[in-house]
Design a protein around this motif. Structure first.
Motif, PDB file in Angstrom:
ATOM      1  N   ASN A 189       0.842  -1.197   0.000  1.00  0.00           N
ATOM      2  CA  ASN A 189       0.000   0.000   0.000  1.00  0.00           C
ATOM      3  C   ASN A 189       0.875   1.244   0.000  1.00  0.00           C
ATOM      4  N   PHE A 190       0.516   2.222  -0.835  1.00  0.00           N
ATOM      5  CA  PHE A 190       1.169   3.529  -0.838  1.00  0.00           C
ATOM      6  C   PHE A 190       0.084   4.583  -0.733  1.00  0.00           C
ATOM      7  N   GLY A 191      -0.328   4.870   0.491  1.00  0.00           N
ATOM      8  CA  GLY A 191      -1.404   5.826   0.718  1.00  0.00           C
ATOM      9  C   GLY A 191      -0.939   7.032   1.509  1.00  0.00           C
ATOM     10  N   PRO A 192      -1.801   8.040   1.650  1.00  0.00           N
ATOM     11  CA  PRO A 192      -1.420   9.271   2.352  1.00  0.00           C
ATOM     12  C   PRO A 192      -1.449   9.089   3.860  1.00  0.00           C
ATOM     13  N   ALA A 193      -0.972  10.114   4.559  1.00  0.00           N
ATOM     14  CA  ALA A 193      -1.094  10.144   6.013  1.00  0.00           C
ATOM     15  C   ALA A 193      -2.567  10.139   6.404  1.00  0.00           C
ATOM     16  N   ALA A 194      -2.842   9.660   7.612  1.00  0.00           N
ATOM     17  CA  ALA A 194      -4.233   9.495   8.050  1.00  0.00           C
ATOM     18  C   ALA A 194      -5.016  10.797   7.977  1.00  0.00           C
ATOM     19  N   GLU A 195      -4.348  11.929   8.274  1.00  0.00           N
ATOM     20  CA  GLU A 195      -5.070  13.199   8.282  1.00  0.00           C
ATOM     21  C   GLU A 195      -5.460  13.671   6.881  1.00  0.00           C
ATOM     22  N   ASP A 196      -4.922  13.023   5.858  1.00  0.00           N
ATOM     23  CA  ASP A 196      -5.278  13.388   4.489  1.00  0.00           C
ATOM     24  C   ASP A 196      -6.363  12.495   3.901  1.00  0.00           C
ATOM     25  N   ASN A 197      -6.965  11.662   4.722  1.00  0.00           N
ATOM     26  CA  ASN A 197      -8.207  10.994   4.348  1.00  0.00           C
ATOM     27  C   ASN A 197      -9.333  11.986   4.612  1.00  0.00           C
ATOM     28  N   ARG A 198      -9.857  12.588   3.561  1.00  0.00           N
ATOM     29  CA  ARG A 198     -10.829  13.672   3.700  1.00  0.00           C
ATOM     30  C   ARG A 198     -12.077  13.373   2.877  1.00  0.00           C
ATOM     31  N   THR A 199     -13.154  14.029   3.249  1.00  0.00           N
ATOM     32  CA  THR A 199     -14.377  13.918   2.458  1.00  0.00           C
ATOM     33  C   THR A 199     -14.234  14.727   1.168  1.00  0.00           C
ATOM     34  N   VAL A 200     -15.079  14.413   0.205  1.00  0.00           N
ATOM     35  CA  VAL A 200     -15.119  15.169  -1.040  1.00  0.00           C
ATOM     36  C   VAL A 200     -15.409  16.640  -0.751  1.00  0.00           C
ATOM     37  N   ALA A 201     -16.355  16.897   0.145  1.00  0.00           N
ATOM     38  CA  ALA A 201     -16.702  18.283   0.476  1.00  0.00           C
ATOM     39  C   ALA A 201     -15.512  19.021   1.076  1.00  0.00           C
ATOM     40  N   SER A 202     -14.736  18.353   1.920  1.00  0.00           N
ATOM     41  CA  SER A 202     -13.558  18.976   2.522  1.00  0.00           C
ATOM     42  C   SER A 202     -12.532  19.349   1.462  1.00  0.00           C
TER      43      SER A 202
END
Length: 363
Positions: A261-274
């Motif tokens: 897995n190559f994903g972002p930091a947890a804080e960059d899991n955001r909603t579409v609206a955000s």
């Protein structure tokens, strides 16, 4: 890289023969640009660009540009015979969820049989030492969990795109275990990234390209799922993971021949609206509304756990979401003025990685 005074990925790509499938697509064209800057002897194999404009056609990458369909094994055989690659990056795919609902057989044939054909062609050509098959964060059987999926979680998929990519993972595992387990066989890994953003994407039914098109027309952007949460990341962050993984495979590290897995930091899991609110800093005229039409099923919550890549490869994101969105907005604004700043953004990303002490950058 030229002018930066740094050595990237232990200089393993300098002069290396590389075959890249899907080089005319969004992620593939960015990877082609970076491989060109790394000094690779690059051959691309892909269908003609699917969009107008096309990121690939804006670039000037020194590469042999071969056109063909990964569903055509004989064409792939010919491409490998011509390129004589030491490493293959397989990015060619049908990459769109909603398109997979309209034409499911296209997704199944391209993503499953296309992957099988690439691996079969690699099996037939003895010079191949490493293969990186790129899939997606959507290969997991999504339970709408509030925590990230890890590489050993169950594969699955509701829509044809997700399911076909999960099946591509099974194809890769089968080839790894059934054909690539002996001395001298290629080391094969798969890579799963998040919702990738960046300049040069003009695909249909993707948030940033749809935003660019809507704002250029002065229209309100129609969105489907404002509360859907995704792991957003810049294209260069996941490509750094692919290149680091390829480096380790070329150097003979057989422990890396697995899924990553190559994903972002947890804080960059955001909603579409955000994400849309953040983008208003770059496009103040941006307006949007929620579609009233019934929509096909898409997962509403998705996270990736990339701790395995952090611990075993030393990989981590370079740009956070705010930086990724700023770079993306800057790219589209420059392109609208007749410039495609892809090379400069690769250099800026590398400079940021060096400043952050990333292990794939050495002075």
């Amino acid at each position: 890289m030229e002018g930066l005074g740094v050595k990237l990925f232990d200089d393993v790509y300098a002069g290396r023969r590389v075959l890249l499938t899907g080089h005319t697509g969004f992620k593939g064209s960015w990877l082609a640009q970076w491989l060109g800057q790394l000094g690779a002897t690059l051959t691309g194999f892909a269908l003609p660009p699917a969009t107008t404009p096309s990121h690939w056609q804006l670039l000037d990458v020194p590469a042999t540009d071969l056109r063909g369909d990964v569903r055509d094994l004989s064409a792939l055989d010919a491409a490998l015979a011509r390129a004589q690659p030491e490493i293959v990056f397989h990015l060619a795919a049908q990459p769109l969820v909603r398109r997979s609902y309209r034409d499911p057989l296209e997704s199944w044939s391209t993503n499953v049989m296309g992957t099988a054909n690439v691996l079969e062609a690699c099996r037939r050509h003895r010079g191949v030492r490493a293969v990186v098959v790129v899939t997606t964060d959507k290969v997991y059987a999504n339970q709408e969990w509030a925590w990230g999926y890890r590489e050993n979680d169950r594969l699955g998929g509701h829509d044809p795109y997700s399911a076909s990519k999960a099946a591509a993972e099974l194809v890769a595992a089968s080839y790894r275990q059934g054909f690539f387990g002996h001395d001298g066989a290629p080391l094969l890994a798969t890579a799963r990234a998040g919702n990738v953003i960046g300049g040069g994407d003009w695909s249909e039914d993707r948030l940033i390209p749809d935003l660019v098109r809507a704002t250029s027309r002065g229209d309100s952007l129609e969105i489907r799922s404002p509360r859907a949460t995704r792991p957003w990341q810049h294209v260069l962050d996941c490509l750094a993971g692919y290149l680091l993984l390829g480096q380790r495979l070329l150097q003979g590290d057989d422990a890396c021949a697995t899924a990553w897995n190559f994903g972002p930091a947890a804080e960059d899991n955001r909603t579409v609206a955000s994400v849309l609110h953040l983008m208003q800093a770059h496009w103040p005229q941006l307006a949007w509304h929620v579609s009233a039409a019934a929509q096909p099923h898409e997962a509403s919550l998705l996270y990736l756990d990339s701790s395995f890549a952090r611990a075993r490869l030393g990989w981590q994101p370079v740009w956070n979401l705010a930086q990724a969105l700023a770079a993306t907005a800057q790219w589209y604004r420059a392109q609208a003025d007749g410039d495609a700043p892809t090379r400069r953004q690769v250099d800026a990303f590398v400079a940021a990685a060096a400043a952050a002490g990333m292990n794939w950058v050495a002075s």
